[in-house]
Design a protein around this motif. Structure first.
Motif, short mmCIF file in Angstrom:
data_model
loop_
_atom_site.label_atom_id
_atom_site.label_comp_id
_atom_site.label_asym_id
_atom_site.label_seq_id
_atom_site.Cartn_x
_atom_site.Cartn_y
_atom_site.Cartn_z
N THR A 165 54.63 11.60 24.24
CA THR A 165 55.44 13.15 23.77
C THR A 165 56.64 13.32 24.76
OG1 THR A 165 53.04 13.78 23.96
CG2 THR A 165 54.66 15.52 24.61
N ALA A 166 56.82 12.77 25.90
CA ALA A 166 57.90 13.14 26.69
C ALA A 166 59.16 12.41 26.04
CB ALA A 166 57.85 12.82 28.03
N THR A 167 58.83 11.35 25.39
CA THR A 167 59.98 10.59 24.59
C THR A 167 60.26 11.33 23.44
OG1 THR A 167 59.21 8.51 25.67
CG2 THR A 167 60.61 8.39 23.56
N ALA A 168 59.26 11.66 22.58
CA ALA A 168 59.47 12.17 21.23
C ALA A 168 60.21 13.58 21.65
CB ALA A 168 58.01 12.57 20.61
N ASP A 169 59.88 14.45 22.51
CA ASP A 169 60.43 15.72 22.68
C ASP A 169 61.86 15.61 23.09
OD1 ASP A 169 60.72 18.47 23.42
OD2 ASP A 169 60.91 17.91 25.46
N THR A 170 62.02 14.38 24.01
CA THR A 170 63.72 13.91 24.30
C THR A 170 64.55 13.69 23.07
OG1 THR A 170 62.67 13.83 26.66
CG2 THR A 170 64.87 12.94 26.05
N MET A 229 56.71 6.60 18.16
CA MET A 229 56.16 5.27 17.75
C MET A 229 56.52 3.96 18.64
SD MET A 229 57.00 3.62 14.02
CE MET A 229 56.46 5.05 13.32
N VAL A 230 57.72 4.19 19.27
CA VAL A 230 58.43 3.22 20.20
C VAL A 230 57.39 2.99 21.30
CG1 VAL A 230 60.05 2.60 21.68
CG2 VAL A 230 60.66 3.36 19.24
N ILE A 231 57.07 4.20 21.82
CA ILE A 231 56.08 4.05 23.10
C ILE A 231 54.66 3.52 22.74
CG2 ILE A 231 55.15 5.50 24.85
CD1 ILE A 231 58.07 5.25 25.27
N ALA A 232 54.20 3.96 21.65
CA ALA A 232 52.99 3.35 21.10
C ALA A 232 52.93 2.00 20.88
CB ALA A 232 52.66 4.22 19.70
N CYS A 233 53.96 1.27 20.61
CA CYS A 233 54.04 -0.06 20.52
C CYS A 233 53.71 -0.87 21.82
CB CYS A 233 55.46 -0.63 19.92
SG CYS A 233 55.86 -0.23 18.22
N PHE A 234 53.93 -0.10 23.08
CA PHE A 234 53.48 -0.79 24.40
C PHE A 234 52.29 -1.15 24.57
CE2 PHE A 234 58.06 0.87 25.03
CZ PHE A 234 58.42 -0.16 25.75
N VAL A 235 51.28 -0.46 23.71
CA VAL A 235 50.01 -0.64 23.67
C VAL A 235 49.54 -2.07 23.58
CG1 VAL A 235 49.17 0.08 21.61
CG2 VAL A 235 47.60 0.28 23.63
N PHE A 236 50.49 -2.61 22.72
CA PHE A 236 50.42 -4.20 22.11
C PHE A 236 50.30 -5.09 23.27
CE2 PHE A 236 51.17 -1.79 18.14
CZ PHE A 236 50.06 -2.47 17.26
N PRO A 242 44.15 -3.04 19.52
CA PRO A 242 45.08 -2.15 20.01
C PRO A 242 45.57 -1.17 18.64
CG PRO A 242 46.19 -4.44 19.84
CD PRO A 242 44.43 -4.46 19.59
N ILE A 243 45.44 -1.62 17.50
CA ILE A 243 46.15 -1.22 16.30
C ILE A 243 45.49 0.59 16.21
CG2 ILE A 243 44.43 -1.92 14.81
CD1 ILE A 243 48.36 -1.15 14.31
N ARG A 244 44.52 0.73 16.59
CA ARG A 244 43.81 1.98 16.71
C ARG A 244 44.28 2.90 17.75
NH1 ARG A 244 37.38 1.01 17.96
NH2 ARG A 244 37.63 -0.46 16.09
N PHE A 245 44.48 2.39 19.07
CA PHE A 245 45.20 3.15 20.00
C PHE A 245 46.46 3.22 19.82
CE2 PHE A 245 41.44 0.65 21.77
CZ PHE A 245 40.52 1.88 21.97
N PHE A 246 47.14 2.35 18.94
CA PHE A 246 48.72 2.71 18.62
C PHE A 246 48.67 3.90 17.79
CE2 PHE A 246 51.42 2.41 15.07
CZ PHE A 246 52.81 2.40 15.87
N GLY A 247 47.68 4.10 16.92
CA GLY A 247 47.63 5.34 15.90
C GLY A 247 47.27 6.67 16.70
N PHE A 251 49.73 9.57 17.06
CA PHE A 251 49.66 10.97 16.46
C PHE A 251 49.72 11.99 17.94
CE2 PHE A 251 46.22 14.06 16.62
CZ PHE A 251 46.82 14.77 15.50
N SER A 252 49.28 11.60 18.94
CA SER A 252 49.12 12.48 19.95
C SER A 252 50.54 12.74 20.65
CB SER A 252 48.29 12.03 21.18
OG SER A 252 46.95 11.88 20.88
N GLY A 253 51.52 11.75 20.56
CA GLY A 253 52.67 11.95 21.32
C GLY A 253 53.62 12.88 20.34
N PHE A 254 53.49 12.70 18.99
CA PHE A 254 54.24 13.43 17.82
C PHE A 254 53.65 14.79 17.88
CE2 PHE A 254 54.96 14.19 13.39
CZ PHE A 254 56.29 14.28 13.40
N PHE A 255 52.45 14.99 18.17
CA PHE A 255 51.68 16.37 17.97
C PHE A 255 52.14 17.01 19.19
CE2 PHE A 255 48.10 18.90 19.54
CZ PHE A 255 48.09 19.77 18.28
N GLY A 256 52.27 16.38 20.35
CA GLY A 256 52.66 17.13 21.72
C GLY A 256 54.13 17.28 21.50
N ALA A 257 54.88 16.72 20.93
CA ALA A 257 56.38 17.51 20.64
C ALA A 257 56.38 18.53 20.04
CB ALA A 257 57.20 16.33 19.97
#
Length: 276
Positions: free
Chosen positions: A143-148, A191-198, A205-210, A214-220
């Motif tokens: 969220t912080a990354t998406a917003d920035t 999306m970039v931050i979500a990739c770190f879960v891998f 990990p693919i489900r947690f990537f999603g 979603f949560s980061g984009f929604f948070g922005a």
């Protein structure tokens, strides 16, 4: 106030180190402490943070690596480093840059605005071992990354910008303004931050990537909505005497804190539902 937050998180870190941590945990926490001290003073030398903020960065960095692990720590380093470079680049690309005042360093309040919930979820992950807390911590960073990225990229040679609540045209860069470029930048940042879960050892990990995406984009979007509502109602929180920037900046820090918390809680809830 931010010094009180420093004390609370610092005491929690000491408690977990002494009473809960194992030998491997001790080593990782100490490595986190050493790297955080180095990172904090590099950031200070580059005029990114104030001297008082170094304490917050050291405590937060130690917690993220020592309690959250290498993948989460890498995502935080990426967010802070790349976003800071975007901010500096954007400043130089804006017209009449020489006439603009130099941006002040971020102080402890602004560090905790984006880092508070990361610290909370790191403690929960380390102490309780709940996977939802780790995913929530990633979502907060997303969220912080998406917003920035939405702000910095969206205001760089901006196109049409609309108020997120009224859809009326607004000046690029105002609270609650959204644009196509900024929205795509927010999606890319999450999306970039979500990739770190891998790089973690979680199963599937693919489900947690999603979930993180979603949560980061929604948070922005939550950040934009709350910012727009504050602007429409002319809500401006009084900044503490030791806050280094304006009351408007303090209000923005509060909005960031609220948006990252909501996204983290959302990611935690979705993860718990999936794991049922």
């Amino acid at each position: 106030m931010y010094r009180l937050i420093n004390y609370l998180f610092g005491l929690n870190l000491i408690y977990l180190f002494i009473l809960e941590g194992k030998m491997g945990d001790h080593a990782l926490i100490l490595i986190g402490l050493g790297l955080s001290v180095l990172a904090a003073y590099i950031a200070f030398l580059f005029n990114w943070i104030s001297l008082d903020a170094t304490t917050a960065v050291i405590i937060l960095g130690t917690m993220v690596l020592g309690l959250g692990g290498w993948a989460l720590a890498a995502s935080v380093i990426f967010f802070f480093g790349f976003s800071s470079m975007l901010t500096r680049f954007n400043e130089h690309e804006q017209p009449d840059f020489d006439k603009k005042p130099t941006r002040k360093r971020r102080d402890g309040y602004q560090v905790w605005a984006n880092g508070f919930w990361v610290g909370i979820f790191c403690i929960l992950w380390f102490a309780l071992g709940t996977l939802s807390a780790l995913i929530a911590a990633f979502a907060v960073v997303a969220t912080a990354t998406a917003d920035t990225w939405a702000t910095e990229i969206g205001t760089l040679k901006p196109g049409k910008t609309w108020n997120i609540t009224t859809f009326e045209p607004v000046t690029p860069g105002v609270d609650g303004g959204i644009s196509i470029k900024g929205t795509l930048a927010a999606l890319a940042g999450a999306m970039v931050i979500a990739c770190f879960v891998f790089f973690t050892d979680v199963l599937y990990p693919i489900r947690f990537f999603g979930i993180i995406l979603f949560s980061g984009f929604f948070g922005a979007f939550i950040d934009s909505i709350v910012g727009a509502l504050f602007r429409q109602r002319k809500v401006e929180l009084s900044a503490p005497d030791d806050f280094s920037n304006s009351s408007e900046s303090f209000t923005n820090s509060f909005v960031n804190w609220a948006a990252t918390g909501i996204s983290g809680l959302l990611a935690s809830l979705i993860t718990e539902i999936i794991l049922l």
